[in-house]
Scaffold this motif. Structure first.
Motif, PDB file in Angstrom:
ATOM      1  N   ARG A 213       2.156   5.466  -2.185  1.00  0.00           N
ATOM      2  CA  ARG A 213       2.509   6.664  -1.663  1.00  0.00           C
ATOM      3  C   ARG A 213       3.845   7.095  -1.804  1.00  0.00           C
ATOM      4  N   LEU A 214       4.917   6.190  -1.823  1.00  0.00           N
ATOM      5  CA  LEU A 214       6.178   6.622  -1.884  1.00  0.00           C
ATOM      6  C   LEU A 214       6.405   7.153  -3.459  1.00  0.00           C
TER       7      LEU A 214
ATOM      8  N   ARG B 195      11.528   0.659   7.752  1.00  0.00           N
ATOM      9  CA  ARG B 195      10.779  -0.332   6.962  1.00  0.00           C
ATOM     10  C   ARG B 195      10.380   0.291   5.717  1.00  0.00           C
ATOM     11  N   GLU B 196       9.762   1.421   5.706  1.00  0.00           N
ATOM     12  CA  GLU B 196       9.243   2.334   4.684  1.00  0.00           C
ATOM     13  C   GLU B 196      10.436   2.739   3.748  1.00  0.00           C
TER      14      GLU B 196
ATOM     15  N   ASP C  17      16.558   5.126  13.212  1.00  0.00           N
ATOM     16  CA  ASP C  17      15.110   5.034  12.790  1.00  0.00           C
ATOM     17  C   ASP C  17      14.326   5.989  13.521  1.00  0.00           C
ATOM     18  N   PRO C  18      13.592   6.782  12.868  1.00  0.00           N
ATOM     19  CA  PRO C  18      13.404   7.024  11.425  1.00  0.00           C
ATOM     20  C   PRO C  18      14.596   7.845  10.505  1.00  0.00           C
ATOM     21  N   LEU C  19      14.302   7.951   9.506  1.00  0.00           N
ATOM     22  CA  LEU C  19      15.362   8.660   8.406  1.00  0.00           C
ATOM     23  C   LEU C  19      14.484  10.180   8.038  1.00  0.00           C
TER      24      LEU C  19
ATOM     25  N   ALA D 133      10.145  12.464   6.429  1.00  0.00           N
ATOM     26  CA  ALA D 133      10.543  11.509   7.471  1.00  0.00           C
ATOM     27  C   ALA D 133       9.958  10.068   6.929  1.00  0.00           C
ATOM     28  N   LEU D 134      10.943   9.045   7.096  1.00  0.00           N
ATOM     29  CA  LEU D 134      10.386   7.609   6.750  1.00  0.00           C
ATOM     30  C   LEU D 134      11.002   6.815   7.683  1.00  0.00           C
ATOM     31  N   ARG D 135      10.130   5.695   7.973  1.00  0.00           N
ATOM     32  CA  ARG D 135      10.523   4.779   8.810  1.00  0.00           C
ATOM     33  C   ARG D 135      11.481   3.821   8.115  1.00  0.00           C
TER      34      ARG D 135
ATOM     35  N   GLU E 149       0.903  -1.299   0.088  1.00  0.00           N
ATOM     36  CA  GLU E 149      -0.095  -0.148   0.068  1.00  0.00           C
ATOM     37  C   GLU E 149       0.805   1.315  -0.082  1.00  0.00           C
ATOM     38  N   LEU E 150       2.153   1.181   0.723  1.00  0.00           N
ATOM     39  CA  LEU E 150       2.868   2.004   0.716  1.00  0.00           C
ATOM     40  C   LEU E 150       3.736   2.427  -0.372  1.00  0.00           C
ATOM     41  N   SER E 151       4.081   1.477  -1.256  1.00  0.00           N
ATOM     42  CA  SER E 151       4.812   1.937  -2.274  1.00  0.00           C
ATOM     43  C   SER E 151       4.295   2.869  -3.335  1.00  0.00           C
TER      44      SER E 151
END
Lengths: 116, 626
Positions: A69-70, A108-109, A92-94, A104-106, A65-67
């Motif tokens: 949005r990225l 995992r993301e 974490d996060p970055l 800001a991304l975790r 689902e996230l890809s």
């Protein structure tokens, strides 16, 4: 607002971007030719970049689902990314610079983004 | 006069859309919720010099028409004409921020597929221009096929070319055909490949228009190096929050004294001018003592909000969310929960409503359940009263002891919120699938006008509450505390014979073990309707039960002599968990669409409040503060 901006002239800036693009092409080519050569940057994911390191997006792992949005926020093939900061503990996060914005991304993301 | 044209503003989050909306509509705005969902609906209107009316809808910011949050779903549905009770816009103004042009342009390409008339407003900041942003507007307009106007939302007259473009469009449609309202268009959600192609197309168009990306400001980069640093960033955040709470106490002191003196003078005047009787008692003991003891906290609430609004405007808040993501992730919350939770320091209601930006339901529910543990401004009057009465006003090093205690109370709230969230995580065993993906926009100087506008809104809401619900409750309470009148041979203060007095005594067996006297018991009941009413209620109760000397003293000095320190500390502990105000429970019911969660919330808060007060009281008594 706050005083002081990068004072490189626009010419230098666009020149630098051109060099970057050349380098990108070189990397793609060399990666293709010397797959076994470990000194050449190989595909890895964004979460493997250290603070201050840059790379170029190759793709985003599909199916999440996230890809989507990225992709929408600018992680599309060819976009330059830079890891600006990461938190303790576990990096974490970055905070990642992409397409003129900072996100800001975790971890995992970030792991969904493939880069060179 | 013709029918007002419906215009919708669409743009990325942080693109200056709301500033442009404010520029266009000024004070002619209506803020409400969309029916059925708790997404804020902002509509405004303006009339051009030629008399054409426009109704402008400020749609929630979005990166695309494929929603991940409730807000974004509203934007898509309205743009598609699918939203029940909402007419499809006649024209879309796509607001593109100069510093995010590639992403804005991709969104523009996606929105263009809807087939509605469109204008692209290129929101120029001085910053973008100074950092070498450049684009050939006319060329871009040509290759994109959409009219493009420049706008400077933050400057007076900055929307003039947009207004001119809207007028041109209105005249052309009027001359050709009265605009027929399209209800829905066939539309398919773009695939991932489509999105990528749109990115490429946007890049191609920008290259054709000699686009030059603005450089990243070195100042922002340097400030971020400090503020996003794992250690220095965290220390800065802690220091910042600490300063806020210090300021809330020390800066507000003087205006609060003025209000206090004013309220006292008013009560004296009423007492002197009116003959003794029920009406005088209602005015002086009920209305003035009750409402006055709440109004006095206006300066503190305004100071707290000034900080929150400035932090919001400056772009710092998402960074705080970034810093705290790890801590919050550990207890099962998302870093995104930071903004709703910070808003909850002002009031849990906007905080709970702000949770709709959290895409994951479990994250959202956990955030909603702990939001009331953040010390809302309604609790501030209670804390402030008790601290002023029981904590000495002296310095410990550079800090004021009262400020330190207040900070401690806020911290207790935060700590228990984390604890409760952790328990929720353990109980639900929710999969660790939280989303962050949060934009960290460039810093900006806060806009004075928008900060003042926000402050005015808050002050108005607070005074409306004080003048409305609080006034009503205080009057009801005055009545309950005054009647029935005591028998002629009464030996106790009159209030003890009243309904409220009897109720308070009846509750004493429940509240006695935690050190609360019957006056507190009476005040806690209306305090359920709105927490700050407890202070007004105490004001009324003591004004009615006191003799002449007590009336002339402030409430703080009355309770300082009447209560033990242990009782005061227990009441402070009680209010850290402060059983819900009814309005918050109602919002939780609406947001979760079930009675289950508001009931659960009320129960666990009551249990924690009682437990915390009991422990505090017992410990304090043992240590000799009883």
């Amino acid at each position: 607002m706050l005083a002081g901006y990068e004072c490189e002239s626009a010419a230098i800036a666009s020149n630098r971007r051109k060099v970057d693009t050349d380098e990108l092409e070189n990397r793609f080519t060399s990666d293709f030719i010397n797959v076994s050569d470990s000194s050449v940057a190989r595909n890895r994911s964004l979460d493997q970049l250290g603070r201050g390191e840059r790379g170029y997006v190759v793709g985003v792992t599909a199916g999440d689902e996230l890809s989507r949005r990225l992709l929408e926020i600018g992680f599309f093939p060819g976009a330059e990314v830079e890891v600006l900061a990461s938190m303790w503990p576990g990096e974490d996060p970055l905070a990642v610079r992409v397409a003129g914005s900072t996100f800001a991304l975790r971890r995992r993301e970030a792991a969904l983004v493939q880069i060179v | 006069m013709s029918v007002a044209a419906r215009i919708a503003l669409i743009g990325l989050p942080n693109c200056g859309k709301t500033a442009l909306f404010n520029r266009l509509t000024g004070s002619h705005q209506k803020v409400a919720n969309y029916p059925g969902v708790t997404v804020e609906r902002k509509e405004g209107q303006f009339t051009t010099t030629t008399g054409q009316d426009y109704r402008i809808l400020d749609l929630p910011g979005t990166y695309s028409l494929k929603p991940t949050t409730l807000d974004e779903a509203v934007t898509r549905d309205i743009a598609l004409g699918r939203f029940a009770g909402e007419q499809r816009p006649d024209l879309i103004v796509l607001v593109a921020d100069a510093t995010h042009l590639p992403l804005s342009l991709r969104l523009a390409l996606e929105v263009k597929r809807l087939g509605l008339p469109m204008v692209l407003a290129l929101n120029m900041s001085d910053l973008a221009a100074r950092r070498g942003f450049q684009v050939d507007r006319e060329r871009l307009e040509q290759v994109l096929g959409i009219p493009i106007v420049e706008a400077v939302a933050v400057r007076a007259g900055g929307a003039d070319s947009l207004i001119a473009a809207l007028q041109t469009w209105t005249e052309s449609t009027r001359s050709s055909e009265a605009h027929t309202t399209v209800t829905a268009v066939p539309w398919a959600e773009p695939s991932n490949d489509d999105v990528r192609r749109m990115h490429e197309e946007a890049a191609r168009l920008l290259e054709l228009a000699d686009y030059r990306e603005p450089l990243r400001s070195t100042t922002v980069a340097n400030v971020d190096r400090l503020l996003l640093h794992p250690l220095w960033g965290m220390l800065s955040l802690a220091l910042l929050l600490f300063l806020v709470f210090q300021a809330v106490f020390s800066w507000a002191a003087t205006p609060m004294e003025w209000i206090d003196a004013g309220v006292g003078a008013l009560a004296d005047a009423v007492n002197q001018m009116m003959p003794a009787g029920p009406l005088r008692s209602l005015l002086a003991d009920g209305v003035i003592a009750g409402v006055g003891s709440v109004i006095i906290f206006l300066p503190q609430i305004l100071i707290l909000f000034t900080f929150i609004l400035i932090l919001e405007d400056s772009g710092y808040l998402p960074r705080a969310a970034y810093l705290l993501d790890r801590v919050m992730g550990g207890v099962g919350l998302s870093g995104r929960a930071f903004i709703p939770l910070l808003s909850s320091f002002a009031c849990a209601i906007p905080g709970i409503m702000a949770t709709r930006t959290i895409p994951h339901w479990h994250d959202r529910l956990a955030t909603i359940l702990v939001a009331p543990l953040m010390t809302c401004s309604a609790r501030l009057p209670v804390y402030a009263l008790l601290i002023a009465a029981f904590i000495p006003d002296r310095s410990i090093g550079p800090f004021n002891l009262q400020g330190v205690v207040l900070f401690g109370l806020y911290f207790a709230g935060i700590f228990s919120a984390l604890l409760v969230a952790y328990v929720i995580k353990l109980l639900t065993r929710a999969a660790d699938a939280h989303l962050l993906v949060l934009e960290l926009p460039d810093y900006q100087w806060p806009n004075l006008q928008s900060v003042l506008f926000g402050l005015w809104e808050r002050a108005r809401l607070f005074l409306q509450r004080a003048g409305g619900i609080i006034l009503a409750l205080v009057i009801v309470l005055w009545f309950l505390s005054t009647y029935p009148a005591p028998p002629p041979d009464a030996t106790q203060p009159a209030i003890q014979y009243s309904f409220a007095g009897q109720l308070g005594m009846a509750l004493a067996w429940v509240l006695g073990p935690i050190g609360f006297n019957w006056q507190i018991a009476i005040a806690l009941i209306p305090g359920l309707a709105a927490r700050e009413v407890a202070v007004g209620a105490l004001g009324t109760v003591y004004a009615l039960s006191g003799d002449e000397t007590a009336v002339s003293q402030s409430l703080a000095s009355v309770i300082a002599s009447d209560w033990s320190l242990a009782t005061a500390l227990a009441l402070l502990a009680w209010y850290v968990f402060a059983p819900q105000c009814v309005a918050t429970l109602a919002v939780v019911k609406r947001e979760t669409n079930s009675w289950r969660y508001p009931l659960l919330m009320a129960l666990y808060l009551f249990a924690l409040a009682y437990l915390a007060a009991w422990i505090t009281y017992r410990v304090a008594v043992t240590l000799g503060a009883g």
